[in-house]
Motif scaffolding. Sequence first.
Motif, PDB file in Angstrom:
ATOM      1  N   VAL A  43       0.870  -1.184   0.000  1.00  0.00           N
ATOM      2  CA  VAL A  43       0.000   0.000   0.000  1.00  0.00           C
ATOM      3  C   VAL A  43       0.903   1.230   0.000  1.00  0.00           C
ATOM      4  CG1 VAL A  43      -1.695   1.283   1.408  1.00  0.00           C
ATOM      5  CG2 VAL A  43      -1.808  -1.216   1.262  1.00  0.00           C
ATOM      6  N   ASP A  44       0.442   2.305  -0.577  1.00  0.00           N
ATOM      7  CA  ASP A  44       1.194   3.564  -0.533  1.00  0.00           C
ATOM      8  C   ASP A  44       1.529   3.887   0.927  1.00  0.00           C
ATOM      9  OD1 ASP A  44       1.992   6.225  -1.791  1.00  0.00           O
ATOM     10  OD2 ASP A  44       0.623   6.828  -0.176  1.00  0.00           O
ATOM     11  N   ALA A  45       2.834   4.119   1.185  1.00  0.00           N
ATOM     12  CA  ALA A  45       3.291   4.220   2.577  1.00  0.00           C
ATOM     13  C   ALA A  45       2.670   5.418   3.298  1.00  0.00           C
ATOM     14  CB  ALA A  45       4.807   4.295   2.626  1.00  0.00           C
ATOM     15  N   ILE A  46       2.512   6.513   2.590  1.00  0.00           N
ATOM     16  CA  ILE A  46       1.955   7.715   3.244  1.00  0.00           C
ATOM     17  C   ILE A  46       0.478   7.487   3.578  1.00  0.00           C
ATOM     18  CG2 ILE A  46       1.391  10.164   2.876  1.00  0.00           C
ATOM     19  CD1 ILE A  46       4.038  10.270   1.205  1.00  0.00           C
ATOM     20  N   ALA A  47      -0.242   6.881   2.656  1.00  0.00           N
ATOM     21  CA  ALA A  47      -1.661   6.589   2.904  1.00  0.00           C
ATOM     22  C   ALA A  47      -1.815   5.614   4.070  1.00  0.00           C
ATOM     23  CB  ALA A  47      -2.299   6.000   1.640  1.00  0.00           C
ATOM     24  N   ALA A  48      -0.914   4.654   4.145  1.00  0.00           N
ATOM     25  CA  ALA A  48      -1.000   3.656   5.217  1.00  0.00           C
ATOM     26  C   ALA A  48      -0.787   4.314   6.571  1.00  0.00           C
ATOM     27  CB  ALA A  48       0.028   2.546   4.991  1.00  0.00           C
ATOM     28  N   ARG A  49       0.206   5.196   6.634  1.00  0.00           N
ATOM     29  CA  ARG A  49       0.474   5.858   7.911  1.00  0.00           C
ATOM     30  C   ARG A  49      -0.687   6.777   8.291  1.00  0.00           C
ATOM     31  NH1 ARG A  49       5.445   7.982   6.358  1.00  0.00           N
ATOM     32  NH2 ARG A  49       6.388   6.060   5.631  1.00  0.00           N
ATOM     33  N   ALA A  50      -1.257   7.424   7.299  1.00  0.00           N
ATOM     34  CA  ALA A  50      -2.391   8.318   7.574  1.00  0.00           C
ATOM     35  C   ALA A  50      -3.590   7.523   8.080  1.00  0.00           C
ATOM     36  CB  ALA A  50      -2.752   9.102   6.309  1.00  0.00           C
ATOM     37  N   LEU A  51      -3.775   6.327   7.535  1.00  0.00           N
ATOM     38  CA  LEU A  51      -4.892   5.481   7.979  1.00  0.00           C
ATOM     39  C   LEU A  51      -4.720   5.113   9.452  1.00  0.00           C
ATOM     40  CD1 LEU A  51      -6.577   2.619   6.089  1.00  0.00           C
ATOM     41  CD2 LEU A  51      -5.590   2.102   8.313  1.00  0.00           C
ATOM     42  N   ILE A  52      -3.507   4.738   9.805  1.00  0.00           N
ATOM     43  CA  ILE A  52      -3.235   4.381  11.205  1.00  0.00           C
ATOM     44  C   ILE A  52      -3.517   5.597  12.108  1.00  0.00           C
ATOM     45  CG2 ILE A  52      -1.375   3.756  12.836  1.00  0.00           C
ATOM     46  CD1 ILE A  52      -2.204   1.353  11.175  1.00  0.00           C
ATOM     47  N   GLU A  53      -3.072   6.769  11.667  1.00  0.00           N
ATOM     48  CA  GLU A  53      -3.316   7.974  12.467  1.00  0.00           C
ATOM     49  C   GLU A  53      -4.806   8.247  12.609  1.00  0.00           C
ATOM     50  OE1 GLU A  53      -1.336   9.469  14.470  1.00  0.00           O
ATOM     51  OE2 GLU A  53       0.097   7.991  13.709  1.00  0.00           O
ATOM     52  N   HIS A  54      -5.530   7.996  11.519  1.00  0.00           N
ATOM     53  CA  HIS A  54      -6.978   8.221  11.524  1.00  0.00           C
ATOM     54  C   HIS A  54      -7.649   7.318  12.570  1.00  0.00           C
ATOM     55  CE1 HIS A  54     -10.938   9.150  10.044  1.00  0.00           C
ATOM     56  NE2 HIS A  54     -11.164   7.901   9.679  1.00  0.00           N
ATOM     57  N   VAL A  55      -7.217   6.084  12.671  1.00  0.00           N
ATOM     58  CA  VAL A  55      -7.782   5.185  13.684  1.00  0.00           C
ATOM     59  C   VAL A  55      -7.363   5.653  15.072  1.00  0.00           C
ATOM     60  CG1 VAL A  55      -7.801   2.821  14.583  1.00  0.00           C
ATOM     61  CG2 VAL A  55      -7.830   3.212  12.095  1.00  0.00           C
ATOM     62  N   ARG A  56      -6.088   6.011  15.195  1.00  0.00           N
ATOM     63  CA  ARG A  56      -5.577   6.429  16.500  1.00  0.00           C
ATOM     64  C   ARG A  56      -6.377   7.623  17.050  1.00  0.00           C
ATOM     65  NH1 ARG A  56      -0.487   5.548  17.909  1.00  0.00           N
ATOM     66  NH2 ARG A  56       0.317   5.807  15.804  1.00  0.00           N
ATOM     67  N   GLU A  57      -6.674   8.572  16.174  1.00  0.00           N
ATOM     68  CA  GLU A  57      -7.393   9.775  16.603  1.00  0.00           C
ATOM     69  C   GLU A  57      -8.782   9.442  17.159  1.00  0.00           C
ATOM     70  OE1 GLU A  57      -7.392  12.066  13.055  1.00  0.00           O
ATOM     71  OE2 GLU A  57      -5.243  12.522  13.238  1.00  0.00           O
ATOM     72  N   GLN A  58      -9.367   8.354  16.681  1.00  0.00           N
ATOM     73  CA  GLN A  58     -10.720   8.018  17.127  1.00  0.00           C
ATOM     74  C   GLN A  58     -10.724   7.201  18.410  1.00  0.00           C
ATOM     75  OE1 GLN A  58     -13.336   6.639  13.725  1.00  0.00           O
ATOM     76  NE2 GLN A  58     -11.342   6.635  12.732  1.00  0.00           N
ATOM     77  N   GLN A  59      -9.556   6.676  18.767  1.00  0.00           N
ATOM     78  CA  GLN A  59      -9.542   5.675  19.835  1.00  0.00           C
ATOM     79  C   GLN A  59     -10.072   6.172  21.181  1.00  0.00           C
ATOM     80  OE1 GLN A  59      -5.537   3.885  19.549  1.00  0.00           O
ATOM     81  NE2 GLN A  59      -6.631   1.961  19.286  1.00  0.00           N
ATOM     82  N   ALA A  60      -9.684   7.395  21.551  1.00  0.00           N
ATOM     83  CA  ALA A  60     -10.061   7.880  22.885  1.00  0.00           C
ATOM     84  C   ALA A  60     -11.576   7.903  23.066  1.00  0.00           C
ATOM     85  CB  ALA A  60      -9.481   9.273  23.103  1.00  0.00           C
ATOM     86  N   ALA A  61     -12.311   8.149  21.965  1.00  0.00           N
ATOM     87  CA  ALA A  61     -13.770   8.272  22.075  1.00  0.00           C
ATOM     88  C   ALA A  61     -14.500   6.934  21.953  1.00  0.00           C
ATOM     89  CB  ALA A  61     -14.265   9.234  20.991  1.00  0.00           C
ATOM     90  N   LEU A  62     -13.769   5.863  21.677  1.00  0.00           N
ATOM     91  CA  LEU A  62     -14.446   4.591  21.385  1.00  0.00           C
ATOM     92  C   LEU A  62     -15.022   3.850  22.600  1.00  0.00           C
ATOM     93  CD1 LEU A  62     -12.254   3.032  18.520  1.00  0.00           C
ATOM     94  CD2 LEU A  62     -14.576   3.947  18.358  1.00  0.00           C
TER      95      LEU A  62
END
Length: 541
Positions: free
Chosen positions: A418-437
């Motif tokens: 997978v495109d490395a930048i997109a992959a890292r952004a996806l992980i960040e996107h999940v991380r940002e949501q974690q506190a509210a889950l």
Amino acid sequence: MRVVPTTPFLDQRPGTSGLRKRVGVFQQPHYLENFVQAILDAAALPSDATLVVGGDGRYHNREAIQVILQMAAANGVRHAIVGQNGILSTPAASHLIRLRKANGGIILSASHNPGGPDGDFGIKYNVANGGPAPENVTAVIAERAASLTEYRIEDSADLPIGDVGTHQLGGMRVEVVDPVTDYAALMETLFDFGAIRQLLASGFRMRFDAMHAVTGPYAREILERRLGAPAGTVVRAEPLPDFGGGHPDPNLTYAHDLVEEMFGANAPDFGAASDGDGDRNMVLGARFFVSPSDSLAILAANATRVPGYAAGLAGIARSMPTSGAADRVAAALGIACFETPTGWKFFGNLLDAGRVTLCGEESFGTGSNHVREKDGLWAVLFWLNILAARRESVELVVREHWQRFGRNYYTRHDYEEVDAIAARALIEHVREQQAALPGTTLAGDIVQTADDFSYLDPIDGSVSHHQGLRIVFASGARIIFRLSGTGTAGATIRLYVESYEPDPARHDLDAQVALAPYIEAAMALSDFVARTGRTSPTVIT
Ligand code: VG1
Ligand code: CO
């Protein structure tokens, strides 16, 4: 001895298991030498040091071994032990380091990554306990590699490492050994070879697929010669520099020939495959796949049937993304179960301290305190020993296990390159949501916790952060996102999904069906398709 000026390489940072790059990268002038010098500097070996050297036989193995020997001699290593033709499986190298009390070992492998001129090459350093260098050592290696200005090498003709015997290289004695003998002898001390021989003579049929990687010679010697399996039991047994064009990763996608045979009419009773460097194992029964996480739990639950483990287990360790099946066995046995980050290096301290006997990863890796690496053939022999003792099919052994402990439905979806930048952004996107889950409902289940896994090593107190994003549900189900640390092109996203089903009446579902709500929730939460352009995984386990 020559001192050669070099320029540092900033990309020589070991990943989950050593440094892996395309062959062409390693063929750049000074690239291999720079990294080897960094290893030798970081290792800080004593003046009478012994080093084990070997690899999985992939393209560039032979050339690299000569360079490593010349550099070891120039750096004052006194004694090198090399596998004949440069061959040593990873577990056999781990065993040799321990057996011969070597100070360390250099193993040439990119494990399950493809080989050949356009494939991958890799190199890793193992320490005196036989295991992968821990993070504090790999960090020093990376620092040295990024700051080196010269390396030392002995000017010498290539050594004839095709013959077992002893050679002199500068001040270093080079001992070329048969790669299989000591390893096979170790296996004989752990397993009931007599009982396995009887099983194999009773009409029980097995197939072992060495995938043209390093385990061929080991499997032929142990399964066919010592245990009497018919000639031809081991297929694709010759190690080839390009693995015959295959991808030596024993999973349902890349070991498709074996999978077809095991799911075909007239399937053998038992099928197994190993990877490039011989530390992984996939186990199948007739028309039945054993999930690696289940395999660890089943070996643990049946360990006392095997001579080497008859006294019982001190404890079990599993990597964080590995299913909780082993935890249930540990609880029943009244022993500890440790959860470590991905990568075998994290098991070393627990094994050395005698806190655990068996370790496992969901990525087809299982092993024990007999060496300090995961061990593919060892797992195959463990299974054969259990089957010889129980005289039941693989499927029955697994189903009975589920009945007793419940079933941990499990899957891993790999999205490779997978495109490395997109992959890292996806992980960040999940991380940002974690506190509210926590407290919210996903896939019809309540989220209990969501975090980025950190590990505190109970033996040396070291802490490893950012080892995978976890979403844990009230039911015990888990969704985990992690980026691979072994790929060489783009990024590989791994999605791990698990749920627990205690009711035997519901143990017959396909794992993909059972886990579908969680998989869908994971895809939606991460905005997966939009961010990666991928609609289906490269590999499903
Ligand atoms: C993968 C597996 C991991 C394993 C590692 C090395 O790492 O997930 O469990 O220890 O490979 O195995 P990653 O970072 O790509 O997920 V091997 O047989 O390639 O040395
Ligand atoms: Co491997």
